[in-house]
Design a protein around this motif. Structure first.
Motif, PDB file in Angstrom:
ATOM      1  N   THR A  63      41.606  53.832  40.514  1.00 26.96           N
ATOM      2  CA  THR A  63      42.710  54.601  39.926  1.00 26.96           C
ATOM      3  C   THR A  63      43.725  53.695  39.234  1.00 26.96           C
ATOM      4  OG1 THR A  63      44.035  54.580  41.953  1.00 26.96           O
ATOM      5  CG2 THR A  63      42.483  56.408  41.667  1.00 26.96           C
ATOM      6  N   ILE A  64      43.783  52.447  39.641  1.00 29.98           N
ATOM      7  CA  ILE A  64      44.734  51.508  39.018  1.00 29.98           C
ATOM      8  C   ILE A  64      44.160  50.956  37.721  1.00 29.98           C
ATOM      9  CG2 ILE A  64      46.042  49.362  39.326  1.00 29.98           C
ATOM     10  CD1 ILE A  64      46.927  51.663  41.160  1.00 29.98           C
ATOM     11  N   GLY A  65      42.920  50.467  37.744  1.00 29.22           N
ATOM     12  CA  GLY A  65      42.321  49.917  36.542  1.00 29.22           C
ATOM     13  C   GLY A  65      41.028  49.181  36.830  1.00 29.22           C
TER      14      GLY A  65
ATOM     15  N   GLU B 112      47.655  45.353  37.287  1.00 27.67           N
ATOM     16  CA  GLU B 112      46.362  45.257  36.599  1.00 27.67           C
ATOM     17  C   GLU B 112      46.236  43.910  35.873  1.00 27.67           C
ATOM     18  OE1 GLU B 112      42.582  46.612  35.086  1.00 27.67           O
ATOM     19  OE2 GLU B 112      43.795  47.065  36.846  1.00 27.67           O
ATOM     20  N   GLY B 113      47.304  43.470  35.220  1.00 31.18           N
ATOM     21  CA  GLY B 113      47.284  42.172  34.536  1.00 31.18           C
ATOM     22  C   GLY B 113      47.110  41.019  35.501  1.00 31.18           C
ATOM     23  N   ALA B 114      47.795  41.095  36.640  1.00 29.04           N
ATOM     24  CA  ALA B 114      47.659  40.040  37.650  1.00 29.04           C
ATOM     25  C   ALA B 114      46.256  40.032  38.246  1.00 29.04           C
ATOM     26  CB  ALA B 114      48.704  40.236  38.747  1.00 29.04           C
ATOM     27  N   CYS B 115      45.670  41.209  38.425  1.00 29.52           N
ATOM     28  CA  CYS B 115      44.301  41.283  38.942  1.00 29.52           C
ATOM     29  C   CYS B 115      43.314  40.696  37.941  1.00 29.52           C
ATOM     30  CB  CYS B 115      43.926  42.729  39.262  1.00 29.52           C
ATOM     31  SG  CYS B 115      44.759  43.367  40.734  1.00 29.52           S
ATOM     32  N   GLN B 116      43.569  40.918  36.663  1.00 36.73           N
ATOM     33  CA  GLN B 116      42.709  40.342  35.626  1.00 36.73           C
ATOM     34  C   GLN B 116      42.748  38.816  35.715  1.00 36.73           C
ATOM     35  OE1 GLN B 116      43.736  41.387  31.609  1.00 36.73           O
ATOM     36  NE2 GLN B 116      42.070  40.199  30.740  1.00 36.73           N
TER      37      GLN B 116
END
Length: 124
Positions: free
Chosen positions: A22-24, A63-67
């Motif tokens: 649901t987040i990305g 989401e950017g940090a997870c990327q």
């Protein structure tokens, strides 16, 4: 049993991956990678850290940090993502807030100098 404890026991890897979806896409990849590289109990704790980060950061920031974490870490953790989020916030905070500039820059001057108070630098 308190609700917070019940929520912890109800958490499963499938529910964690469903939440990440649901987040990305990168959050989903990160959660799957966490479950592949660590024990289930530790992975669930890392997912809890990610969920808690949403209280302070937006889904886009997460989401950017997870990327970034997926790209740089072979065995990522929730704490790594928190560190990336804090670093990104600190870097963007310097640009967004002009009041936090370093006051030793050459264009910074005193608002009132010696001339204002009736003196000069070389009054001899």
């Amino acid at each position: 049993m308190p609700d917070s404890h019940r929520k912890y026991y109800e958490q499963t890897p499938d529910k964690a991956i469903e939440w990440a979806t649901t987040i990305g896409i990168f959050t989903e990849k990160l959660v799957k990678k966490i479950f592949e590289t660590t024990s289930e109990k530790q992975a669930l704790r890392s997912v809890q850290v990610l969920k808690k980060a949403l209280k302070k950061y937006s889904e886009i920031e997460l989401e950017g940090a997870c990327q970034t974490a997926v790209e740089v870490a072979s065995s990522p953790t929730g704490q790594l993502v928190n560190t990336i989020l804090a670093r990104n916030k600190a870097q963007t905070g310097k640009v967004d807030n002009p009041l936090k500039q370093n006051k030793t820059e050459p264009d910074y001057g005193f608002t009132r100098g010696a001339g204002y108070y009736g003196g000069g630098l070389n009054d001899e």
